[in-house]
Design an enzyme around this catalytic site. Structure first.
Site, mmCIF file in Angstrom:
data_model
loop_
_atom_site.group_PDB
_atom_site.id
_atom_site.type_symbol
_atom_site.label_atom_id
_atom_site.label_comp_id
_atom_site.label_asym_id
_atom_site.label_seq_id
_atom_site.Cartn_x
_atom_site.Cartn_y
_atom_site.Cartn_z
ATOM 1 N N PHE A 1 -124.463 -14.467 -20.491
ATOM 2 C CA PHE A 1 -123.493 -15.309 -20.050
ATOM 3 C C PHE A 1 -123.450 -15.744 -18.533
ATOM 4 C CE2 PHE A 1 -119.112 -15.918 -18.248
ATOM 5 C CZ PHE A 1 -118.723 -17.258 -19.133
ATOM 6 N N GLN A 2 -123.592 -16.937 -18.077
ATOM 7 C CA GLN A 2 -123.776 -17.556 -16.879
ATOM 8 C C GLN A 2 -124.999 -16.925 -16.068
ATOM 9 O OE1 GLN A 2 -119.718 -17.020 -14.885
ATOM 10 N NE2 GLN A 2 -119.266 -18.791 -15.509
ATOM 11 N N MET B 1 -123.467 -49.518 0.927
ATOM 12 C CA MET B 1 -124.885 -49.714 1.242
ATOM 13 C C MET B 1 -125.726 -50.293 0.045
ATOM 14 S SD MET B 1 -126.930 -49.700 3.545
ATOM 15 C CE MET B 1 -126.692 -48.647 4.982
ATOM 16 N N GLU C 1 -117.931 -25.178 -5.540
ATOM 17 C CA GLU C 1 -119.133 -24.445 -4.746
ATOM 18 C C GLU C 1 -119.860 -25.496 -3.890
ATOM 19 O OE1 GLU C 1 -118.405 -24.148 -8.079
ATOM 20 O OE2 GLU C 1 -118.340 -21.783 -8.504
ATOM 21 N N LYS D 1 -125.045 -7.994 -10.783
ATOM 22 C CA LYS D 1 -123.922 -7.490 -10.571
ATOM 23 C C LYS D 1 -124.116 -5.924 -10.501
ATOM 24 C CE LYS D 1 -119.604 -6.953 -13.580
ATOM 25 N NZ LYS D 1 -118.680 -7.724 -12.341
#
Length: 567
Positions: A112-113, A481, A50, A162
């Site tokens: 969940f999630q 760097m 993602e 959802k």
């Protein structure tokens, strides 16, 4: 027409002109993915992480000037975008992030999630929404795109449960312009203030135009160039502003700041008038704040009023769209310049800035002296081979600074880089986003061997969609760097910056089905780059460069711009 929430979302994206979205499916957005095949005008690019999706949307937005869109599921899918959201926020990039959420009755139940992505992203989005009422979805999407691209652009997140995706209601996309009582960006400059700026410019003996990313996002490059050339005004720019003024113009001073040019930093220090357009006086630009441009009157133009007076004192503040301001200023300046004695000549100042450029140009010790391929020479070779006609993305670190210093950007939106947040792993997915927008253009990611490993999995995405991005790795075996800072300021204590174990990048490219090249000798550099750029495949060019090369000039932290370490 009655549609589900998922259909309303996709219909609305079409109404906003979205042609591509970058995403990764999951349970909380499966209803949207179920409908996607019914919307063939929306090309979906399936990423491998993602973070890649949000960086691709960001790169698409920077290269095109349009709003980039990404779609991810709830919980970890959403949190994986946070780094990219913050990257876009810091650089004022217009993106809309659509996240799935657990069903409305489960919100707050540790489902969940489930994660409170609205709360998590509140500090790094321009605005965000949790849509619980389907009847508000189309209006919300229209507002989100308006917010993302208007005023000071930025990321806007829409969290969509959802069950809302599954509900049905009548669909009608809101007509007309968006009107929000609490949000009215001020675009038109005040005419009296514009006249005052023109008069200051006319009287100034040592003026400098200091351009930032706001010039690029406002589409004001043409107006800036016209102003500078018509009145002999030297121009410098921030990292984000590179490309807004032609890098081969005699008035160009180069980038200013920590790794800015000698000429740009001395010009700022010696100036009697700074005209800062769409820049925010970042600490990497100003150095020691109390000594920044201390001989100059300061004019600051920005669409965001909160940026003005934030870091430096400003004598003339102007809240306006950069392009509209420059259009008005050009007209006033041209009128003044025609009046007898109306414009103080800048010849001596131009001579002085030219002398600084000649005295200490950007330079490095050539390969013949060191025995190594110089990373600066690689960037110069890319510019020479492409004649500058390509889009360059960068990772973050030394590779980013060399790409900024040694590639003469002549057009806006040809450099994609994480300026404000400094996000390692940004460049490659951003390059994929740009390549998706411009399939026929050459898009090159200049990378380090450390940063490229952060999102290297997106090679699969590039292969899948036949997006032939070229990755040129400046491979020095270090987190360069940080190693440079350790060398210069931490007694060469190279703690955890040596990349002892690294993949064989050629084999890695081949493992994904891409092309791989390696360069170990300077004599092979240009021919190999030409071969790589000609291949129709995504590819990696692994260039083994001087492991201890540093980026110069460098202004040590806390020092003034004129206290530079030079080569």
């Amino acid at each position: 027409m009655e549609l589900t929430g998922a259909q309303i979302l996709l219909e609305s994206l079409g109404r906003e002109g979205v042609d591509v979205l970058f995403g990764f499916p999951g349970g909380a957005v499966i209803d949207i993915y179920h409908q996607l095949p019914n919307y063939p005008n929306l090309k979906h690019i399936l990423v491998r992480h993602e973070q890649g999706a949000i960086h691709m949307a960001d790169g698409y937005a920077r290269a095109t000037g349009k709003v980039g869109v990404c779609l991810v599921t709830s919980g970890p899918g959403a949190t994986n975008t946070v780094t990219g959201i913050a990257t876009a926020y810091m650089d004022s990039i217009p993106v809309v992030i659509i996240t799935g959420q657990v069903p409305t009755p489960l919100i707050g139940n540790d489902a969940f999630q489930e994660v409170d992505i609205v709360g998590i992203t509140r500090p790094c989005t321009k605005h965000n929404y949790l849509v619980k009422d389907l009847s508000q979805l189309a209006k919300t999407i229209k507002e989100a795109f308006y917010l993302a691209r208007s005023g000071r652009p930025g990321p806007v997140l829409i969290d969509l449960p959802k069950d809302v995706q599954q509900q049905r209601c009548a669909f009608k996309y809101p007509p007309g312009e968006v009107s929000m009582r609490s949000y009215n960006p001020h675009r038109e400059p005040n005419a009296k203030q514009v006249r005052k700026v023109a008069q200051l410019l006319a009287k100034a003996k040592r003026p400098v135009l200091y351009a930032g990313g706001g010039v690029v996002s406002a589409g004001a490059s043409e107006e800036l160039t016209r102003l500078a050339r018509a009145h002999d005004l030297p121009v410098t720019a921030t990292l984000m502003g590179l490309g807004c003024f032609p890098g081969d113009d005699p008035l160009w001073l180069g980038m200013l700041g920590m790794h800015g040019t000698y000429a740009a930093n001395h010009s700022i220090a010696g100036s009697d008038l700074i005209l800062a357009v769409g820049a925010r006086f970042d600490d990497r630009v100003t150095g020691k704040l109390s000594e920044f441009a201390c001989k100059a009157k300061m004019v600051h133009i920005d669409i965001d009023p909160t940026s003005i007076q934030k870091n430096v004192r400003v004598d003339v503040p102007i809240v306006a769209d950069c392009r509209l301001f420059l259009q008005a200023l050009n007209a006033e300046a041209e009128t003044l310049a025609k009046e007898p004695g109306g414009w103080t000549p800048k010849d001596k100042w131009i001579e002085q800035t030219a002398a600084w450029k000649a005295e200490h140009p950007l330079q490095y010790k050539p390969a013949a002296e060191s025995g190594f391929i110089k990373p600066q020479a690689v960037v110069e070779a890319i510019h020479r081979i492409t004649s500058g006609d390509c889009i360059v993305a960068t990772e973050v670190g030394q590779n980013q600074m060399w790409a900024a210093q040694f590639f003469n950007y002549r057009k806006p939106r040809t450099l994609l880089t994480s300026g404000g947040l400094g996000t390692m792993g940004y460049g490659f997915p951003a390059a994929i986003g740009a390549q998706a927008a411009f399939p026929d253009k050459l898009v090159i990611d200049v990378a380090g061997d450390g940063s490229i490993q952060m999102c290297i999995q997106e090679l699969a995405t590039a292969m899948c969609y036949k997006l032939p991005v070229k990755i040129v790795i400046l491979n020095n075996g270090y987190l360069g760097m940080v190693r440079q800072w350790q060398e210069l300021f931490y007694e060469k204590n190279y703690c955890n910056t040596c990349m002892d174990v690294a993949p064989d990048f050629v084999k890695l490219a081949e493992a994904y089905g891409a092309a791989g090249f390696r360069v170990t000798e300077a004599k092979d550099l240009e021919e190999t780059l030409r071969k790589a750029f000609a291949t129709p495949l995504p590819c990696i060019v692994d260039v083994v460069v001087d492991p201890e090369e540093n980026v110069y000039p460098m202004v040590p932290a806390g020092k003034s711009l004129t206290e530079m370490i030079l080569v």
